[in-house]
Design a protein around this motif. Structure first.
Motif, PDB file in Angstrom:
ATOM      1  N   ILE A  48      39.105 -21.027  37.210  1.00  0.00           N
ATOM      2  CA  ILE A  48      38.675 -20.936  38.597  1.00  0.00           C
ATOM      3  C   ILE A  48      39.530 -21.929  39.371  1.00  0.00           C
ATOM      4  O   ILE A  48      39.563 -23.117  39.042  1.00  0.00           O
ATOM      5  CB  ILE A  48      37.180 -21.251  38.739  1.00  0.00           C
TER       6      ILE A  48
ATOM      7  N   THR B  33      34.845 -21.649  31.127  1.00  0.00           N
ATOM      8  CA  THR B  33      35.541 -21.771  32.396  1.00  0.00           C
ATOM      9  C   THR B  33      36.312 -23.087  32.441  1.00  0.00           C
ATOM     10  O   THR B  33      35.904 -24.082  31.839  1.00  0.00           O
ATOM     11  CB  THR B  33      34.581 -21.706  33.604  1.00  0.00           C
TER      12      THR B  33
ATOM     13  N   LEU C  36      32.494 -13.399  40.643  1.00  0.00           N
ATOM     14  CA  LEU C  36      33.276 -13.541  39.413  1.00  0.00           C
ATOM     15  C   LEU C  36      32.375 -13.115  38.269  1.00  0.00           C
ATOM     16  O   LEU C  36      31.305 -13.688  38.070  1.00  0.00           O
ATOM     17  CB  LEU C  36      33.733 -14.990  39.240  1.00  0.00           C
TER      18      LEU C  36
ATOM     19  N   PHE D 173      37.901 -21.444  46.894  1.00  0.00           N
ATOM     20  CA  PHE D 173      37.963 -21.132  45.467  1.00  0.00           C
ATOM     21  C   PHE D 173      38.723 -19.820  45.363  1.00  0.00           C
ATOM     22  O   PHE D 173      38.649 -18.980  46.256  1.00  0.00           O
ATOM     23  CB  PHE D 173      36.569 -20.912  44.867  1.00  0.00           C
TER      24      PHE D 173
END
Length: 197
Positions: free
Chosen positions: A36, A103, A95, A79
């Motif tokens: 991310i 992540t 997402l 983001f």
């Protein structure tokens, strides 16, 4: 064949098999990791708050403030992924993850950001940015005294941090809301095992 040759052939075969297993595990782990991204465009020469030396942002501080006043967001502070415009209208991207996916939160910007799970989107812990972004009520999870954890990941400029693992209590099998507690318009919805792959 001599016992020495058999031992050598067995050793080589075993080493190759172990190497193949390690390679498969590393490739599998990398495929199971989702990064991310955090972005911003702070101009180190004009920002009064720390903007990492060497950051290549080109948004002067007065332009940042003017954009917040007009749009209630600064578009370069986000983001990734952020918005989906494929249907002809903008909506916050969800997402989609599968339980077990790890992540990684990577900050490509020049300022510190947080990746914080909130019950409802709201303001952050910087009152002037809350006011400028139209988020006067801070999300309780954005308390300035909240310690860093797997639901409040603080990522300094140019750094990466391990994020929560999908399917754990930090990132449960449902849709959860995440935001930056410094720049509260930076938002994302993460869904785990919700059928959208």
């Amino acid at each position: 064949m001599s016992s020495r040759k058999v031992l050598f052939a067995t050793t080589i075969t075993s080493a190759l098999a172990i190497g193949a297993l390690i390679y498969t595990g590393v490739v599998g782990a990398q495929a199971n990791t989702v990064t991310i991204l955090m972005r911003d465009a702070c101009d180190p020469a004009t920002f009064p708050v720390p903007c990492a030396p060497g950051a290549h942002g080109t948004t002067p501080f007065p332009v940042f403030i003017a954009e917040l006043q007009q749009d209630h967001i600064a578009g370069a502070w986000r983001f990734n992924p952020l918005l989906d415009a494929s249907a002809g209208n903008f909506k916050l991207v969800t997402l989609n993850l599968t339980a077990g996916q790890q992540t990684v939160i990577q900050n490509l910007g020049g300022e510190t950001h947080t990746f914080t799970r909130v019950k409802e989107f709201g303001g952050g812990n910087v009152p002037p940015l809350n006011a400028l972004s139209g988020n006067p009520v801070p999300a309780p999870e954005c308390s300035a005294s909240l310690p860093e954890s797997n639901t409040n990941v603080i990522v300094e400029a140019g750094k990466s941090e391990a994020g929560p693992t999908a399917g754990t209590s930090a990132l449960p099998q449902e849709a959860t809301k995440w935001q930056c507690c410094i720049h509260p318009w930076m938002r994302m919805i993460v869904a785990v095992n919700q059928g959208h792959q």
